[in-house]
Scaffold this active site. Structure first.
Site, PDB file in Angstrom:
ATOM      1  N   PHE A 123       3.770  -0.367   3.770  1.00  0.00           N
ATOM      2  CA  PHE A 123       3.618   0.380   4.954  1.00  0.00           C
ATOM      3  C   PHE A 123       3.462  -0.469   6.121  1.00  0.00           C
ATOM      4  CE2 PHE A 123       0.918   2.445   8.070  1.00  0.00           C
ATOM      5  CZ  PHE A 123       1.624   3.508   8.371  1.00  0.00           C
ATOM      6  N   ASP A 168       2.932  -8.835   7.513  1.00  0.00           N
ATOM      7  CA  ASP A 168       2.273  -7.795   8.109  1.00  0.00           C
ATOM      8  C   ASP A 168       0.823  -7.841   7.528  1.00  0.00           C
ATOM      9  OD1 ASP A 168       0.749  -5.303   8.448  1.00  0.00           O
ATOM     10  OD2 ASP A 168       2.555  -4.016   8.281  1.00  0.00           O
ATOM     11  N   LYS A 179      -5.748  -3.151  13.726  1.00  0.00           N
ATOM     12  CA  LYS A 179      -6.695  -2.653  13.163  1.00  0.00           C
ATOM     13  C   LYS A 179      -8.128  -3.446  13.570  1.00  0.00           C
ATOM     14  CE  LYS A 179      -4.855   0.404   9.880  1.00  0.00           C
ATOM     15  NZ  LYS A 179      -3.579   0.138   9.170  1.00  0.00           N
TER      16      LYS A 179
HETATM   17  C1  PLP Z   1      -2.092   0.532   9.797  1.00  0.00           C
HETATM   18  C2  PLP Z   1      -1.240  -0.456   9.419  1.00  0.00           C
HETATM   19  C3  PLP Z   1       0.162  -0.597  10.349  1.00  0.00           C
HETATM   20  C4  PLP Z   1       0.123   0.031  11.462  1.00  0.00           C
HETATM   21  O1  PLP Z   1       0.429   1.468  11.590  1.00  0.00           O
HETATM   22  P1  PLP Z   1       0.576   2.595  12.690  1.00  0.00           P
HETATM   23  O2  PLP Z   1       0.692   3.731  12.052  1.00  0.00           O
HETATM   24  O3  PLP Z   1       1.864   2.103  13.494  1.00  0.00           O
HETATM   25  O4  PLP Z   1      -0.523   2.185  13.711  1.00  0.00           O
HETATM   26  C5  PLP Z   1       1.225  -1.355   9.775  1.00  0.00           C
HETATM   27  N1  PLP Z   1       0.952  -2.099   8.697  1.00  0.00           N
HETATM   28  C6  PLP Z   1      -0.030  -1.937   7.637  1.00  0.00           C
HETATM   29  C7  PLP Z   1      -0.074  -2.653   6.719  1.00  0.00           C
HETATM   30  C8  PLP Z   1      -1.080  -0.947   8.200  1.00  0.00           C
HETATM   31  O5  PLP Z   1      -2.146  -0.813   7.333  1.00  0.00           O
END
Ligand code: PLP
Length: 272
Positions: A4, A90, A119
């Site tokens: 993600f 990430d 975050k």
């Molecule tokens: C929260 C998160 C994001 C960012 O998500 P958005 O929906 O764009 O705010 C990106 N990578 C990871 C691993 C996350 O947990």
């Protein structure tokens, strides 16, 4: 796969979960996903000369807190060096102390080329950041990229204050110590088959037949917020400042929730 990376279009395209793509097509092209932790698959995927970078989470959070096999990140780093391509990590979920190190890539002592954080960076204030090796960062000059609220002083002040506080409390040390305790307590719960993760980013894998979503619902009714990112798995990512007494309280509630769900599913007095 299972990664993600966010919900802006390019990061959504980079997200290795095809069902998340559907509502947003057409998406930017050029992203390809491979099974996480599978070095052979990655080797094949980066073989074409057109490949410029590998993007991955050091631990996959949304996929259910998947820790890659030991040595995977080191091998990916080596592969990227051999091919002359970038390694982008990430660390939005794993970074800033959560896994018991400042960054999850430090568990393997590698050096990525690009790292994303967000975050916890603002401790609730909306801010995200991307840092890169100096020569890579030089690809951007002022004015190349921006957004209406990008770099705005209030969010940046919150980010700086948060980093100072994380340092003052030794956030990675807290996560490592309290995480080890939580991991032990979770592993001893009836209904929990195994526990995985690092520091205070943990997943409890439930015994077959236990519905994790039902467990989260039951726990919520008892005052404990959890989530089930994938079937059969509970994710636990409490505040890094969580106390041992609070962990005990949470594990107590989770034990009750597990018992009540297992009781309901077997139609009687609990399975254990
Ligand atoms: C929260 C998160 C994001 C960012 O998500 P958005 O929906 O764009 O705010 C990106 N990578 C990871 C691993 C996350 O947990």
């Amino acid at each position: 796969m299972g990664s993600f990376h966010g919900r802006t279009l390019a990061t959504l395209a980079a997200t290795g979960q095809p069902k998340k793509h559907e509502a947003f097509r057409p998406l930017p092209e050029g992203f390809r996903s491979v099974p996480y932790g599978d070095l052979g698959a990655l080797e094949q995927a980066v073989a074409p000369a057109s490949v410029t970078a590998v993007l991955l989470e050091a631990i996959e959070g949304e996929a259910g807190v998947i820790v890659p096999p030991a040595g995977y990140l080191t091998a990916v780093r080596r592969l990227c060096d051999e091919r002359g391509i970038l390694l982008m990590l990430d660390e939005i979920q794993t970074g800033l102390g959560r896994t018991g190190r400042w960054f999850a890539f430090q568990h393997e002592a590698i050096r990525p080329d690009v790292v994303t954080v967000a975050k916890s960076l603002g401790n609730g204030m909306p801010i995200g950041a991307c840092w890169a090796r100096r020569d890579i960062a030089a690809a951007f000059v002022a004015g190349d990229h921006g957004s209406t609220f990008g770099g705005q002083p209030l969010a940046c002040a919150a980010g700086i204050a948060t980093l100072a506080e994380l340092e003052a409390i030794d956030a990675p040390g807290l996560a490592e110590r309290t995480g080890a305790y939580l991991e032990r307590r979770l592993g001893a719960l009836a209904g929990v088959a195994s526990v995985r993760g690092k520091g205070l980013l943990l997943a409890a894998v439930l015994e077959p037949g236990l519905d994790a979503t039902e467990v989260t619902r039951s726990a919520l009714g008892l005052g404990l917020v959890l989530n089930a990112p994938v079937p059969g798995v509970l994710r636990l990512a409490p505040p890094l400042t969580v106390s041992i007494a609070e962990v005990d309280e949470a594990v107590g509630i989770l034990g009750v929730a597990l018992e009540s769900v297992s009781g309901a599913e077997t139609g009687g007095g609990g399975r254990w």
